[in-house]
Design a protein around this motif. Structure first.
Motif, PDB file in Angstrom:
ATOM      1  N   THR A  85       0.831  -1.203   0.000  1.00  0.00           N
ATOM      2  CA  THR A  85       0.000   0.000   0.000  1.00  0.00           C
ATOM      3  C   THR A  85       0.866   1.253   0.000  1.00  0.00           C
ATOM      4  O   THR A  85       0.607   2.200  -0.755  1.00  0.00           O
ATOM      5  CB  THR A  85      -0.910   0.017   1.237  1.00  0.00           C
ATOM      6  OG1 THR A  85      -1.669  -1.166   1.247  1.00  0.00           O
ATOM      7  CG2 THR A  85      -1.819   1.212   1.213  1.00  0.00           C
ATOM      8  N   LEU A 126     -13.680   4.967   1.311  1.00  0.00           N
ATOM      9  CA  LEU A 126     -13.177   4.703  -0.032  1.00  0.00           C
ATOM     10  C   LEU A 126     -12.893   3.214  -0.149  1.00  0.00           C
ATOM     11  O   LEU A 126     -13.266   2.559  -1.127  1.00  0.00           O
ATOM     12  CB  LEU A 126     -11.905   5.505  -0.281  1.00  0.00           C
ATOM     13  CG  LEU A 126     -11.343   5.364  -1.683  1.00  0.00           C
ATOM     14  CD1 LEU A 126     -12.183   6.143  -2.660  1.00  0.00           C
ATOM     15  CD2 LEU A 126      -9.915   5.834  -1.750  1.00  0.00           C
ATOM     16  N   ALA A 127     -12.258   2.683   0.897  1.00  0.00           N
ATOM     17  CA  ALA A 127     -11.951   1.261   0.902  1.00  0.00           C
ATOM     18  C   ALA A 127     -13.232   0.443   0.844  1.00  0.00           C
ATOM     19  O   ALA A 127     -13.331  -0.519   0.088  1.00  0.00           O
ATOM     20  CB  ALA A 127     -11.134   0.910   2.141  1.00  0.00           C
ATOM     21  N   VAL A 130     -14.503   0.444  -2.689  1.00  0.00           N
ATOM     22  CA  VAL A 130     -13.729  -0.425  -3.581  1.00  0.00           C
ATOM     23  C   VAL A 130     -14.023  -1.896  -3.289  1.00  0.00           C
ATOM     24  O   VAL A 130     -14.157  -2.713  -4.192  1.00  0.00           O
ATOM     25  CB  VAL A 130     -12.220  -0.133  -3.455  1.00  0.00           C
ATOM     26  CG1 VAL A 130     -11.415  -1.147  -4.251  1.00  0.00           C
ATOM     27  CG2 VAL A 130     -11.928   1.257  -3.965  1.00  0.00           C
ATOM     28  N   VAL A 133     -17.170  -2.963  -4.885  1.00  0.00           N
ATOM     29  CA  VAL A 133     -17.046  -3.171  -6.320  1.00  0.00           C
ATOM     30  C   VAL A 133     -16.242  -4.432  -6.612  1.00  0.00           C
ATOM     31  O   VAL A 133     -16.646  -5.284  -7.396  1.00  0.00           O
ATOM     32  CB  VAL A 133     -16.370  -1.957  -6.980  1.00  0.00           C
ATOM     33  CG1 VAL A 133     -16.117  -2.240  -8.454  1.00  0.00           C
ATOM     34  CG2 VAL A 133     -17.226  -0.724  -6.805  1.00  0.00           C
ATOM     35  N   ALA A 134     -15.086  -4.561  -5.953  1.00  0.00           N
ATOM     36  CA  ALA A 134     -14.137  -5.598  -6.349  1.00  0.00           C
ATOM     37  C   ALA A 134     -14.231  -6.848  -5.483  1.00  0.00           C
ATOM     38  O   ALA A 134     -13.608  -7.850  -5.785  1.00  0.00           O
ATOM     39  CB  ALA A 134     -12.721  -5.049  -6.304  1.00  0.00           C
ATOM     40  N   ALA A 140      -7.508  -5.890  -3.602  1.00  0.00           N
ATOM     41  CA  ALA A 140      -8.445  -4.769  -3.651  1.00  0.00           C
ATOM     42  C   ALA A 140      -8.157  -3.794  -2.519  1.00  0.00           C
ATOM     43  O   ALA A 140      -8.240  -2.573  -2.683  1.00  0.00           O
ATOM     44  CB  ALA A 140      -9.875  -5.288  -3.556  1.00  0.00           C
ATOM     45  N   LEU A 143      -5.138  -1.607  -3.266  1.00  0.00           N
ATOM     46  CA  LEU A 143      -5.503  -0.570  -4.229  1.00  0.00           C
ATOM     47  C   LEU A 143      -6.296   0.544  -3.541  1.00  0.00           C
ATOM     48  O   LEU A 143      -6.004   1.738  -3.687  1.00  0.00           O
ATOM     49  CB  LEU A 143      -6.331  -1.204  -5.346  1.00  0.00           C
ATOM     50  CG  LEU A 143      -6.572  -0.293  -6.540  1.00  0.00           C
ATOM     51  CD1 LEU A 143      -5.278  -0.101  -7.297  1.00  0.00           C
ATOM     52  CD2 LEU A 143      -7.647  -0.886  -7.438  1.00  0.00           C
ATOM     53  N   ALA A 144      -7.295   0.136  -2.728  1.00  0.00           N
ATOM     54  CA  ALA A 144      -8.166   1.111  -2.088  1.00  0.00           C
ATOM     55  C   ALA A 144      -7.393   1.993  -1.110  1.00  0.00           C
ATOM     56  O   ALA A 144      -7.470   3.228  -1.156  1.00  0.00           O
ATOM     57  CB  ALA A 144      -9.292   0.386  -1.352  1.00  0.00           C
ATOM     58  N   LEU A 147      -4.818   4.291  -2.848  1.00  0.00           N
ATOM     59  CA  LEU A 147      -5.461   5.481  -3.406  1.00  0.00           C
ATOM     60  C   LEU A 147      -5.786   6.482  -2.303  1.00  0.00           C
ATOM     61  O   LEU A 147      -5.556   7.686  -2.437  1.00  0.00           O
ATOM     62  CB  LEU A 147      -6.757   5.089  -4.102  1.00  0.00           C
ATOM     63  CG  LEU A 147      -6.722   4.971  -5.608  1.00  0.00           C
ATOM     64  CD1 LEU A 147      -8.092   4.548  -6.117  1.00  0.00           C
ATOM     65  CD2 LEU A 147      -6.339   6.309  -6.214  1.00  0.00           C
TER      66      LEU A 147
ATOM     67  N   MET B  26     -18.730   4.100  -9.325  1.00  0.00           N
ATOM     68  CA  MET B  26     -18.371   2.996  -8.446  1.00  0.00           C
ATOM     69  C   MET B  26     -19.506   1.981  -8.370  1.00  0.00           C
ATOM     70  O   MET B  26     -19.304   0.781  -8.495  1.00  0.00           O
ATOM     71  CB  MET B  26     -18.128   3.567  -7.049  1.00  0.00           C
ATOM     72  CG  MET B  26     -16.944   3.005  -6.324  1.00  0.00           C
ATOM     73  SD  MET B  26     -16.937   3.805  -4.731  1.00  0.00           S
ATOM     74  CE  MET B  26     -15.228   4.080  -4.488  1.00  0.00           C
TER      75      MET B  26
END
Lengths: 277, 292
Positions: A85, A126-127, A130, A133-134, A140, A143-144, A147, B26
């Motif tokens: 991260t 945000l996490a 994500v 979605v993922a 994932a 990435l979350a 970011l 999203m």
């Protein structure tokens, strides 16, 4: 490198303790497979929820898995997620930070707007988004969180670049006919290194905390893979009968965080005397 | 002045558009389709198509976005897929549960940590200062959910002072509610004290070094007056912004504490909604928290 290490020049006792703790956790993570007495995933249904004793030094979990082995492999997960991260955040943050700090004008504006939007999202949310979605997975999450933390890196890089770009040696490099990219790489970035090192260290701690929190909520590393956060979540129903299941992963998280935080404070004092408290 | 404020507000518009766009994209990236989630496994394609039509999912994406923004501006966040309740009132209900916990915890934390920061800065290097600094280093490295579990273990299970099941039993009001929120408040309180102390002590150290403090002392004012009248307001000023930040962060980060104590609050809403694939609720929560 001497420019980086101006400052008080001493790390102090707290810094050494922090460094030792952080180093110990990283060493355990690195040599995990050789240290763990059992396979962290192996089931032993006859020894469910057994208290710590000689066969299982730290007891067993709800399916008879060895807790010591799971804690060791949990360290691997935490360290792996934290390192990747921080790497993701640094790459994105430094890249765009340099771009906005150096190119200015419209690029700066537009990236600034994006960054504000990013900052408006709390990292955890945000996490969450994500993950929705993922799906929950270590990738994932990296990435979350990467970011989410990139915006802080961007701000630090941008302000460091802005304060350096007007200096004489940067001007001199340009006059000598060096390209913008070379000037940036050779003369501006090395001087932005100190605050970035300090930020990266504290980010490391935040990520470990965020990872365990997300895994605790069931949105991080999916079980049965061991992570300190999901071990705590799995142990919750047994809080009364097997309190060691709750105490131990928490102690691991805390020791790691304490180590990283102490080290971060010491590095801040060492590298940037102005930020000292 | 008006021009300045207007410009700042105008600058916020692109950010807001981006936030809504990000939330929208999203939710559209999610692999499963809300219509089929809503109907479950055994349905015909025709039924899915009908539901999609009623939810406006058959429209082109830009039009869907504009429709959603239009509803949003009228305060309509849509309906939950899992229980068909409108989203906004659900969020407000949950907020009513979480708000007292957060507000009590942050207020108490500020009342304890701000004077303590000033006091330790005033007597720098004393035993009280050293132990306070040590505690404020230790506290932020405690994960809130673990601290919560430990408090639950000690005060709820071993000592039996507070009800373990959280808000479930707290219907009576008064004392019942107080004892139900005691453990979550204590958890948040300890975390916040650490965070606020890390801010107030350095700022108080800074303030106490200023010339006007020396001047106030030279005038012959007592230490108590110097601290209360001159040092306190200035040392407290930067803390206001921090408390503001903490309130915001808590509304996002309270999810773990609510999970530990099984409180059906605002923090747990998006987490539950993600598990239930209840996208309107997730969308609404993320948006609301991102905008505040």
């Amino acid at each position: 490198m001497s420019a980086i290490f101006r400052g008080s020049g001493r790390i102090g006792l707290a810094g050494w303790i922090g460094g030792a703790l952080a180093f110990a956790v990283i060493a355990v993570a690195a040599f995990g497979p050789w240290l763990a007495p059992y396979d962290p995933m192996a089931l032993d249904l006859r020894a469910r929820l057994s208290a710590p004793y000689l066969d299982h030094l730290l007891g067993t979990g709800e399916f008879g898995r060895d807790i010591l082995s799971r804690l060791i492999f949990g360290a691997r997960v935490s360290i792996f997620v934290a390192l990747s991260t921080v790497a993701v955040a640094l790459v994105i943050g430094v890249g765009f930070g340099v771009l906005t700090g150096f190119v200015r004008a419209w690029t700066d504006r537009i990236i600034g707007i994006f960054n504000d939007a990013l900052l408006a999202f709390p990292g955890l949310l945000l996490a969450l988004g994500v993950m929705a979605v993922a799906g929950a997975s270590a990738g994932a999450m990296v990435l979350a969180l990467g970011l989410a933390f990139a915006s802080a890196v961007l701000r630090v890089t941008r302000s460091a670049v802005l304060s350096q770009r007007a200096r004489e040696f940067v001007e001199a490099s340009r006059v000598m006919g060096n390209s913008e990219a070379l000037t940036m790489w050779r003369h501006v970035l090395p001087n932005a290194l100190a605050p970035l090192i300090v930020l990266a260290t504290s980010m490391f701690g935040w990520v470990i905390l965020a990872e365990s929190a997300l895994s605790f909520l069931g949105l991080g590393v999916p079980p049965p893979a061991p992570s300190w956060g999901n071990m705590l979540a799995a142990a919750r129903p047994y809080i009364q009968d097997a309190p060691w299941l709750i105490v131990l992963p928490g102690l691991c998280i805390q020791a790691t965080l304490l180590g990283v935080n102490l080290l971060g404070d010491a590095l801040r004092d060492l590298l940037d005397p102005r930020m000292r408290t | 002045m008006i021009r300045f404020v207007g410009l700042r507000l105008l600058m916020a518009v692109p950010t807001l558009v981006l936030v809504t766009l990000a939330v929208f994209v999203m939710m559209r990236l999610v692999p499963s389709d809300p219509a089929s989630v809503m109907l479950g496994e055994q349905v015909t394609g025709e039924m899915v198509a009908r539901v999609r039509q009623s939810m406006g999912l058959d429209q082109p994406l830009p039009r869907q976005y504009l429709l959603w923004i239009g509803d949003l501006l009228q305060g309509d966040l849509g309906r939950s897929i899992s229980n068909n309740q409108p989203v906004l009132p659900t969020i407000l209900d949950r907020f009513r549960i979480s708000a007292p916990i957060v507000i009590v915890a942050v207020t108490l934390a500020a009342l304890i940590a701000v004077p303590l920061g000033l006091l330790t800065a005033w007597r720098q290097g004393s035993a009280c200062d050293v132990s306070t600094v040590a505690t404020s280093t230790l506290l932020p490295s405690l994960p809130s959910f673990w601290l919560g579990l430990m408090i639950l273990l000690v005060f709820g299970l071993k000592l039996g002072w507070f009800p373990v099941l959280g808000m479930v039993g707290a219907i009576g009001g008064g004392w019942a509610v107080l004892s139900a929120i005691a453990m979550p408040v204590l958890t948040l309180l300890l975390i916040e004290i650490g965070a606020i102390l890390q801010m107030t002590r350095p700022s108080a150290v800074e303030v106490l070094r200023q010339d006007y403090i020396t001047h106030a002392r030279a005038k012959g004012l007592s230490e108590a007056v110097v601290l209360r009248r001159h040092a306190f307001p200035d040392a407290f000023a930067p803390t206001w912004t921090l408390i503001d930040l903490i309130l915001g962060a808590l509304l996002g980060g309270i999810a773990v504490v609510e999970t530990v104590f099984t409180i059906p609050g605002l923090g747990r809403l998006p987490v539950q909604a993600i598990f239930e694939r209840d996208y309107p609720v997730v969308q609404g929560c993320i948006l609301l928290i991102a905008l505040t």
